[in-house]
Enzyme design. Structure first.
Site, PDB file in Angstrom:
ATOM      1  N   ASP A  68      38.052  38.876  19.438  1.00  0.00           N
ATOM      2  CA  ASP A  68      38.271  39.823  20.522  1.00  0.00           C
ATOM      3  C   ASP A  68      37.100  39.706  21.500  1.00  0.00           C
ATOM      4  O   ASP A  68      35.951  40.005  21.135  1.00  0.00           O
ATOM      5  CB  ASP A  68      38.345  41.238  19.926  1.00  0.00           C
ATOM      6  CG  ASP A  68      38.638  42.302  20.958  1.00  0.00           C
ATOM      7  OD1 ASP A  68      38.472  42.049  22.163  1.00  0.00           O
ATOM      8  OD2 ASP A  68      39.030  43.407  20.542  1.00  0.00           O
ATOM      9  N   SER A 148      41.700  36.920  39.967  1.00  0.00           N
ATOM     10  CA  SER A 148      43.084  37.047  40.450  1.00  0.00           C
ATOM     11  C   SER A 148      43.082  37.278  41.952  1.00  0.00           C
ATOM     12  O   SER A 148      42.130  37.845  42.506  1.00  0.00           O
ATOM     13  CB  SER A 148      43.770  38.237  39.774  1.00  0.00           C
ATOM     14  OG  SER A 148      45.059  38.432  40.313  1.00  0.00           O
ATOM     15  N   TYR A 161      43.754  47.355  37.642  1.00  0.00           N
ATOM     16  CA  TYR A 161      43.733  45.898  37.417  1.00  0.00           C
ATOM     17  C   TYR A 161      43.089  45.222  38.621  1.00  0.00           C
ATOM     18  O   TYR A 161      42.201  44.374  38.476  1.00  0.00           O
ATOM     19  CB  TYR A 161      45.156  45.362  37.207  1.00  0.00           C
ATOM     20  CG  TYR A 161      45.197  43.856  37.047  1.00  0.00           C
ATOM     21  CD1 TYR A 161      44.796  43.245  35.862  1.00  0.00           C
ATOM     22  CD2 TYR A 161      45.625  43.040  38.095  1.00  0.00           C
ATOM     23  CE1 TYR A 161      44.817  41.862  35.728  1.00  0.00           C
ATOM     24  CE2 TYR A 161      45.656  41.656  37.957  1.00  0.00           C
ATOM     25  CZ  TYR A 161      45.252  41.075  36.778  1.00  0.00           C
ATOM     26  OH  TYR A 161      45.263  39.700  36.646  1.00  0.00           O
ATOM     27  N   LYS A 165      39.529  42.957  38.644  1.00  0.00           N
ATOM     28  CA  LYS A 165      39.423  41.553  39.073  1.00  0.00           C
ATOM     29  C   LYS A 165      38.464  41.400  40.254  1.00  0.00           C
ATOM     30  O   LYS A 165      37.787  40.372  40.370  1.00  0.00           O
ATOM     31  CB  LYS A 165      40.817  40.998  39.399  1.00  0.00           C
ATOM     32  CG  LYS A 165      41.699  40.849  38.162  1.00  0.00           C
ATOM     33  CD  LYS A 165      41.080  39.919  37.110  1.00  0.00           C
ATOM     34  CE  LYS A 165      42.024  39.595  35.973  1.00  0.00           C
ATOM     35  NZ  LYS A 165      41.456  38.648  34.994  1.00  0.00           N
TER      36      LYS A 165
END
Ligand SMILES: NC(=O)c1ccc[n+]([C@@H]2O[C@H](COP(=O)([O-])OP(=O)(O)OC[C@H]3O[C@@H](n4cnc5c(N)ncnc54)[C@H](O)[C@@H]3O)[C@@H](O)[C@H]2O)c1
Length: 258
Positions: A68, A148, A161, A165
């Site tokens: 992880d 992203s 999100y 990023k």
């Protein structure tokens, strides 16, 4: 064979973009350490590389290391496994990532927020903790962080999100300027939406041809990204051809961010 003699760690290498990166790097001669939270997925990719069982894979060696990326101890395990099997590491690809489902900002729970920031951002903190002292001692190294287009050109419904990023992009640039004197390069890749396990989460709606068309209409080249698109960019950034490239966030997005 543009990565002959290099050992590369690919996090989240058990599917999607990470699988494409791991297989492409192996084809170009790299030894690949395939990490994933999903141990069997990492094993599958490493064994496909090792057995050269898929037609596009011809060279390279690979091992799987389940772990992880949000956990300090798992980075130590990853490092130890790489050194034990291959002797050195030249490149770390921080690809593992996750998102909350596309939904209004007030519907994102604290647990979802914490998970997104832990997997997408804190993982990079740990990778730096683990590898910067080693790269300094070795005289250099490279990080490739999969960010992203969301961090540059956000879509609604993905607030945290997008934020995570953007954090990856600016942290990577900051690392690049700070670590340049140590010959440690830090670059990002910004993919546009791709057909991986995360696609329906990003869309936040049923994965139908009609819904896909709404998102495809925002990409000038008219298609989603593929693992091979992302792997081709990562291959350049990992290779010696990019020895003078650091601090870039390379859009692989069919023109989405223009
Ligand atoms: N698919 C897209 O549309 C898209 C677009 C832009 C950026 N990205 C980014 O690309 C990267 C790869 O995503 P993907 O689209 O290939 O998705 P994916 O779900 O196919 O692959 C992500 C992999 O990461 C692994 N993973 C998740 N949490 C982990 C953890 N804590 N530790 C180790 N491994 C973990 C998963 O098991 C999975 O195998 C992510 O960082 C994602 O944010 C994806």
């Amino acid at each position: 064979m543009r990565l002959q003699g290099k050992t590369v760690i690919v996090t989240g290498g058990g599917s999607g973009f990470g699988e494409g990166i791991a297989k492409t790097f192996a084809r170009e001669g790299a030894n690949v350490v395939v990490n994933d939270l999903n141990g069997p997925a990492a094993e599958r990719v490493a064994s496909e590389i090792a057995l050269a069982s898929s037609p596009e894979v011809k060279h390279g060696r690979a091992i799987a290391v389940a772990g992880d990326v949000t956990r300090r101890a798992d980075w130590q395990t990853l490092f130890d496994a790489a050194i034990q099997d291959f002797g050195s590491v030249q490149v770390v690809v921080n690809n593992a990532g996750t998102t909350h489902r596309n939904k209004p900002v007030l519907d994102v729970t604290e647990a979802e927020f914490d998970r997104v920031y832990a997997v997408n951002v804190k993982s990079i903190y740990w990778s730096v903790e683990q590898f910067v002292p080693y790269f300094r001692e070795q005289g250099g190294g490279a990080f490739i962080n999969i960010a992203s287009t969301a961090g540059v050109r956000p879509r609604p419904g993905l607030v945290w999100y997008n934020g995570s990023k953007a954090a990856v992009i600016i942290a990577s640039k900051a690392l690049a300027v700070e670590l340049g004197p140590d010959r440690i390069r830090v670059n990002c890749i910004n993919p546009v939406m791709g057909e991986t396990a995360l696609l329906s989460e990003f869309m936040g709606m049923e994965d139908t041809p009609e819904n896909r068309r709404k998102f495809l209409a925002t990409i000038p080249l008219g298609r989603f990204s593929t693992p091979q698109d992302i792997a081709n960019a990562a291959l350049y950034l990992a290779s010696d051809d990019a020895e003078f490239i650091t601090g870039v966030a390379l859009e692989v997005d069919g023109g989405r961010c223009v």
